[in-house]
Design an enzyme around this catalytic site. Sequence first.
Site, mmCIF file in Angstrom:
data_model
loop_
_atom_site.group_PDB
_atom_site.id
_atom_site.type_symbol
_atom_site.label_atom_id
_atom_site.label_comp_id
_atom_site.label_asym_id
_atom_site.label_seq_id
_atom_site.Cartn_x
_atom_site.Cartn_y
_atom_site.Cartn_z
ATOM 1 N N LYS A 182 -3.832 -7.392 1.109
ATOM 2 C CA LYS A 182 -2.950 -9.166 1.351
ATOM 3 C C LYS A 182 -1.657 -8.725 2.050
ATOM 4 O O LYS A 182 -0.668 -7.517 2.159
ATOM 5 C CB LYS A 182 -2.134 -9.165 0.350
ATOM 6 C CG LYS A 182 -1.123 -10.600 -0.311
ATOM 7 C CD LYS A 182 -0.707 -10.632 -1.045
ATOM 8 C CE LYS A 182 1.047 -10.382 -1.000
ATOM 9 N NZ LYS A 182 1.610 -10.805 0.082
ATOM 10 N N CYS A 290 10.281 2.231 6.460
ATOM 11 C CA CYS A 290 10.651 2.884 5.921
ATOM 12 C C CYS A 290 11.442 4.793 5.975
ATOM 13 O O CYS A 290 12.021 5.092 5.127
ATOM 14 C CB CYS A 290 9.139 3.084 4.506
ATOM 15 S SG CYS A 290 7.699 3.830 5.789
HETATM 16 O O1 TXE Z 1 9.174 -5.286 -0.469
HETATM 17 P P1 TXE Z 1 7.851 -6.632 -1.540
HETATM 18 P P2 TXE Z 1 9.958 -6.875 0.570
HETATM 19 C C1 TXE Z 1 11.844 -2.150 1.467
HETATM 20 C C2 TXE Z 1 13.513 -2.614 1.649
HETATM 21 C C3 TXE Z 1 13.248 -3.894 1.672
HETATM 22 C C4 TXE Z 1 13.076 -4.477 -0.016
HETATM 23 C C5 TXE Z 1 12.331 -5.517 -0.096
HETATM 24 O O2 TXE Z 1 14.394 -2.013 1.702
HETATM 25 O O3 TXE Z 1 14.935 -4.107 1.802
HETATM 26 O O4 TXE Z 1 11.851 -3.485 0.064
HETATM 27 O O5 TXE Z 1 10.972 -6.482 0.642
HETATM 28 C C6 TXE Z 1 4.516 -7.991 -2.182
HETATM 29 N N1 TXE Z 1 3.052 -7.526 -6.544
HETATM 30 N N2 TXE Z 1 10.795 -2.515 1.925
HETATM 31 O O6 TXE Z 1 10.581 -7.779 -0.929
HETATM 32 O O7 TXE Z 1 8.375 -7.993 -2.080
HETATM 33 C C7 TXE Z 1 4.510 -9.237 -0.534
HETATM 34 O O8 TXE Z 1 4.314 -9.933 -0.637
HETATM 35 C C8 TXE Z 1 2.340 -7.164 -5.571
HETATM 36 C C9 TXE Z 1 10.596 -0.766 2.191
HETATM 37 O O9 TXE Z 1 9.364 -7.681 1.206
HETATM 38 O O10 TXE Z 1 7.908 -5.264 -2.042
HETATM 39 C C10 TXE Z 1 4.797 -8.029 0.566
HETATM 40 O O11 TXE Z 1 3.131 -8.490 0.615
HETATM 41 N N3 TXE Z 1 2.828 -7.302 -4.742
HETATM 42 C C11 TXE Z 1 8.911 -1.209 2.760
HETATM 43 C C12 TXE Z 1 4.892 -6.380 -0.253
HETATM 44 O O12 TXE Z 1 4.875 -6.724 -1.853
HETATM 45 C C13 TXE Z 1 3.753 -8.041 -4.174
HETATM 46 C C14 TXE Z 1 8.639 -1.757 3.608
HETATM 47 C C15 TXE Z 1 6.056 -6.046 0.117
HETATM 48 O O13 TXE Z 1 6.806 -6.481 -0.827
HETATM 49 C C16 TXE Z 1 4.475 -7.818 -5.687
HETATM 50 C C17 TXE Z 1 9.274 -3.360 2.848
HETATM 51 C C18 TXE Z 1 4.072 -8.029 -6.684
HETATM 52 N N4 TXE Z 1 4.028 -8.381 -7.920
HETATM 53 C C19 TXE Z 1 9.719 -3.697 2.211
HETATM 54 N N5 TXE Z 1 5.892 -8.188 -5.302
HETATM 55 C C20 TXE Z 1 8.643 0.350 3.592
HETATM 56 N N6 TXE Z 1 8.164 1.022 2.208
HETATM 57 O O14 TXE Z 1 8.011 0.610 4.730
HETATM 58 C C21 TXE Z 1 5.541 -8.506 -3.566
HETATM 59 N N7 TXE Z 1 4.445 -8.176 -3.404
#
Ligand code: TXE
Length: 476
Positions: A182, A290
């Site tokens: 996904k 990250c």
């Molecule tokens: O992340 P999410 P977001 C950090 C970064 C950013 C913050 C929020 O600080 O500001 O996270 O970003 C899926 N069960 N990173 O809101 O929500 C979602 O659809 C399963 C660091 O975008 O974690 C997407 O595909 N999946 C990071 C993916 O998870 C779920 C990169 C990431 O989204 C879910 C991105 C659930 N309950 C953000 N909820 C890195 N480590 O590089 C959401 N998703």
Amino acid sequence: FAFDYAPAPESRSVVDIAPSYGLFIDGEFTEAADGKVFKTLSPSTEEVLSEVAQAGAEDVDRAVRAARKAFGKWSALPGTERAKYLFRIARIIQERSRELAVLETLDNGKPIRETRDADLPLVAAHFFYYAGWADKLGHAGYGPDPRPLGVAGQIIPWNFPLLMLAWKIAPALATGNTVVLKPAETTPLSALFFADICRQAGLPKGVVNILTGYGDAGSALVAHPDVNKVAFTGSTAVGKDIARRIAGTDKRATLELGGKGANIVFDDAPVDQAVEGIVTGIFFNQGQVCCAGSRLLVQESVHDEVLDALKRRLTTLRLGDPLDKNTDIGAINSAQQLARITALAETGEAEGAERWTAPCELPSSGYWFAPTLFTGVSQAHTIARDEIFGPVLSVLTFRTPDEAVAKANNSQYGLSAGIWTEKGSRILAVAGKLRAGVVWANTFNKFDPTSPFGGYKESGHGREGGRHGLEAYLDV
Ligand code: TXE
């Protein structure tokens, strides 16, 4: 629903985006069971690029069943055969890298220079690298006959959409697993393009399935009883939630979460070189990385010299149209991410750190944030602790190597760090004490498919990349 993969004549645009795309299940593009769709935007213009099917629980079930059905034959193929498919995919990625780079830049907002010169070459390199392992698993140090886990549910973020896909899919397929992936809701297009590449490569149906959609689809994938392995890259909050939810099940997981990397500059470092490394560390991909070097730890005696040089360099960065090959700083990926960055920067000011913004004009539409520095930051400041995930650098100082190590390690995260010094002995001494999964010396944000990547502490667990990346998909 499908991409047209007839080679585009030079006169045509390199990428044609259709008005709508389906989910990729069992080798076919198909609508969501409930017919839902969502829009994906260009972050640099806020224009709608396309409408994409929105997967729900029923689609997750369909995709997992397709992956399970494909698993028997795929895992039974000799490694040499699986390798052929992966090599073919790698070559098609190279052949179509121009289209992919443009598509990624349109959907993500990052500069074309980065997608063209960093993302795409690394994506192909990952497929080549893991293709090479497919017939050598018996020699990887895990015994003569390591077994694949089964169906891998893979959830990826929006900052490196195609590269994160490669990090997840290449090792999974090389080891004989099948995949339901996904992509993030704001960057679905390159994964769908990749689905088309799988078809072009003749990959057997069901081996790779792509479900575009929101967190609820990710959540259903994690919960599905027939998923054997969850691979997640994203926020620490969702990563922890996934860990809680799979506790007590037989599912395995790798979690690659947030970071607050320290970039440590000692007084003997060549200033110009260090400044380039600081810029790459925090302004590459608008800081939405990250492992970004988001905390600059600079030795007190060279603080002013480094900051002056850094500010001078930042005034030369060009912010604007991500498709312009001279652009250094592109758009922030979404309105939501821009709001998060803005709020944290405001907190920095409210807590008393001194803010400096690079002089640049922000376009009137789209999501933009100018390169920003905070000086006078202490360890107690929110901007020294929380991941900002944007083009914002927090500058702290230190006097001795021990103090640098203590400050670098004073974080809930432990993903990356950088050291800038002329002394090789100091690099080794300091690197050995840093609690971070990757430590760069006199460089930053350098990636290679042969080296493992992953976190300590709340940056997650498990390693992706290198030989260690195989282990995440094998019963050894
Ligand atoms: O992340 P999410 P977001 C950090 C970064 C950013 C913050 C929020 O600080 O500001 O996270 O970003 C899926 N069960 N990173 O809101 O929500 C979602 O659809 C399963 C660091 O975008 O974690 C997407 O595909 N999946 C990071 C993916 O998870 C779920 C990169 C990431 O989204 C879910 C991105 C659930 N309950 C953000 N909820 C890195 N480590 O590089 C959401 N998703």
